[in-house]
Design a protein around this motif. Structure first.
Motif, PDB file in Angstrom:
ATOM      1  N   VAL A 186      -4.427   2.176  -0.147  1.00 20.19           N
ATOM      2  CA  VAL A 186      -4.412   3.638  -0.133  1.00 20.19           C
ATOM      3  C   VAL A 186      -5.474   4.168   0.832  1.00 20.19           C
ATOM      4  CG1 VAL A 186      -4.900   5.689  -1.526  1.00 20.19           C
ATOM      5  CG2 VAL A 186      -3.458   3.871  -2.447  1.00 20.19           C
ATOM      6  N   PRO A 216      -3.802   6.804   3.653  1.00 25.41           N
ATOM      7  CA  PRO A 216      -3.824   7.891   2.646  1.00 25.41           C
ATOM      8  C   PRO A 216      -2.581   8.766   2.701  1.00 25.41           C
ATOM      9  CG  PRO A 216      -5.361   8.326   4.451  1.00 25.41           C
ATOM     10  CD  PRO A 216      -4.908   6.910   4.599  1.00 25.41           C
ATOM     11  N   CYS A 271       0.104   7.971   0.035  1.00 27.71           N
ATOM     12  CA  CYS A 271      -0.342   8.059  -1.367  1.00 27.71           C
ATOM     13  C   CYS A 271       0.190   9.355  -1.968  1.00 27.71           C
ATOM     14  CB  CYS A 271      -1.874   8.012  -1.424  1.00 27.71           C
ATOM     15  SG  CYS A 271      -2.534   8.144  -3.092  1.00 27.71           S
ATOM     16  N   ASN A 298      -0.027   5.707  -7.095  1.00 29.37           N
ATOM     17  CA  ASN A 298      -0.486   4.453  -6.492  1.00 29.37           C
ATOM     18  C   ASN A 298      -1.964   4.582  -6.135  1.00 29.37           C
ATOM     19  OD1 ASN A 298       0.324   6.373  -4.608  1.00 29.37           O
ATOM     20  ND2 ASN A 298       0.676   4.850  -2.989  1.00 29.37           N
ATOM     21  N   ALA A 321      -0.667   1.361  -0.968  1.00 30.57           N
ATOM     22  CA  ALA A 321       0.086   2.524  -0.497  1.00 30.57           C
ATOM     23  C   ALA A 321       1.578   2.274  -0.680  1.00 30.57           C
ATOM     24  CB  ALA A 321      -0.232   2.794   0.967  1.00 30.57           C
TER      25      ALA A 321
END
Length: 506
Positions: free
Chosen positions: A201, A205, A208, A222, A226
């Motif tokens: 993640v 990002p 996510c 999550n 990811a």
């Protein structure tokens, strides 16, 4: 990088020999475009060059490996530079014969593989190197073997250009069975694809976000890994009902349904070919025994399934397949069963005892082994059998001069000179061939003088030109600008060498 060796640049300009059909050995239909040629393969390749340049889709060769062994059918114990001199000029002609979408596949073992790759880089271009395939030729290793056992050989693959694209392999039953339909989805069989990414993640990002299990209403976030897809793509998966939450619908992480109907109809090939997919040497020997008997088994055959894989990846029905180290005839047998056109070249008596005998059985529907049942082959087709002609010019037995080979007929002489000069042999009226719509050639054994030239000029149209070859000619002729006269054999000697060359057996 260039590999050099003794004799690399000593190959003379080869005589493009004519091919003489032996109708007594041709078999079946004669209009298939298939050819079996008996003779030295360097000269035979040169003989094919004018007509087949840029037309061959696949070349497969299994040349002597230079292993230091001696086989009944081949002398496989050549000095290193001799081995390179054997292959190099042949590869250069093969390069010319390949079509822009064509490819060459060369079987080799570890002893000469590295050297072979360097000369192939030179001939075909390093940018046209495609892969080196490892073929598992043995299924077991003797317990008595000392050292590291060799159970694989290699196939070097080069293309003529970047236009080559390998075909897909047919899907196996095993690959199809990986797809199921446990929820009776109307879209047919599918397999589950992981929905999680390998990235974390923190690394991704943007991948996510929260996912809702529609069955349990659980919100899944999550926190470590990811997701594999962006949010917009995920939402599309939800709308299309592509998420799989397990048999009971309660899995904590979904999977994506990949439907069999949506994937490519074949499988992407790779460069590891295990024996259970393409056969091994014992399988090949059993095929040889079935065809020729135990007392005549060929020493180093390849299994038909191996050649089938090569032809499947490199050609389509109707394409031309060439093998100039034909051996026991495996390549042409497989190509014929797969409805490809083929050209096979072999030196020595086994052109008759192995190659012809084998392909005749294929055509007659009497070859029940190899890939016969797999491809549904029942017989049919045919080919023409050719002998490579002797040199057009030979040395006089008493004088230090060349003369026309006494075995040549007038028609053979005309065809041979057309070939040497790059004309298409197509006799019509006074002309024996043409190199274009306006350039013609005439060959005569008569004395050529001004009167003879004037008679030939009557057959020429406007802007057309003529090349005449003759044995004797008037010395002080004032020739028209569109007529050229050359002498036999003097001017032929300047075109190419009429000496014999090193054959594939050294």
């Amino acid at each position: 990088m260039e590999l050099t060796w003794v004799g690399k640049y000593d190959v003379p300009e080869l005589e493009p020999r004519i091919l003489i059909e032996d109708e007594s050995k041709s078999y079946g239909a004669n209009d298939t475009g298939c050819m079996l040629i008996h003779g030295d393969n360097l000269l035979a390749l040169k003989a094919l060059e004018a007509e087949y340049v840029g037309k061959v889709k696949c070349i497969y060769i299994d040349p002597p490996y230079n292993t230091g062994s001696a086989f009944e059918q081949y002398d496989d114990n050549l000095e290193h530079s001799q081995w390179l001199n054997l292959l190099y000029p042949r590869l250069k002609i093969m390069h010319n014969l390949l079509s822009e979408k064509g490819s060459i596949w060369i079987s080799i073992d570890a002893d000469e593989c590295a050297y072979l790759k360097i000369i192939c880089d030179e001939v075909f271009g390093r940018e046209n190197y495609r892969t080196m395939i490892s073929w598992q030729r043995k299924y077991s290793v003797s317990n008595n073997f000392k050292g590291i056992a060799t159970i694989s050989e290699y196939i070097l693959v080069y293309s003529k250009s970047e236009k080559f694209v390998a075909n897909l392999l047919p899907r196996t039953e095993e690959s199809i069975n990986r797809y199921g339909n446990p929820d009776n989805d109307s879209r047919g069989p599918w397999k589950a694809v992981d929905y999680l990414n390998q990235a974390t993640v923190k690394q991704r990002p943007n991948l996510c976000y929260e996912i809702v299990n529609p069955n349990t209403k659980e919100i899944i976030k999550n926190d470590v890994k990811a997701w594999k897809y962006e949010l917009a793509t995920h939402q599309k998966h939800v709308e299309e009902d592509r998420l799989w939450w397990g048999i009971d619908g309660k899995n904590s992480v979904p999977a994506l349904k990949l439907f069999l109907s949506e994937v490519r109809q074949g499988m992407t090939p790779h460069n590891w070919w295990p024996y259970d997919e393409v056969g091994h040497t014992d399988e090949a020997k059993k095929e040889s025994i079935a065809l020729f008997g135990k007392e005549n088994v060929f020493a180093t055959p390849k299994p038909e399934r191996l050649i089938e894989r090569v032809i499947t990846l490199s050609t389509n029905p109707g394409d031309i397949v060439l093998d100039s180290f034909l051996g026991s005839g495996t390549t042409i047998a497989v190509a014929h069963k797969m409805n490809r056109k083929w050209i096979g070249i072999e030196l020595g008596n086994h052109a008759y005892t192995y190659c012809k005998r084998r392909i005749d059985k294929v055509i007659a529907g009497q070859d029940l082994g190899g890939i016969t049942k797999t491809v549904g082959w029942i017989g049919g087709g045919g080919y023409r059998f050719y002998e490579l002609a002797e040199p057009l010019l030979v040395k006089n037995s008493k004088l230090p001069i060349y003369q026309i080979n006494p075995s040549y007929t007038y028609d053979m002489i005309a065809e041979a000179i057309c070939k040497i000069e790059g004309f298409t042999y197509a006799p019509q009226g006074e002309f024996h061939g043409h190199s274009s719509e306006n350039r013609f050639i005439h060959i005569t054994m008569e004395f050529v003088n001004t009167k003879y030239i004037q008679s030939m000029m009557k057959n020429l149209g406007e802007r057309q030109s003529l090349l005449i070859y003759c044995k004797r000619m008037q010395s002080d002729m004032n020739l028209p600008v569109n007529v050229e006269v050359r002498r036999i054999p003097k001017d032929l000697l300047n075109k190419c060498s009429f000496e014999e060359v090193q054959d594939e057996n050294g």
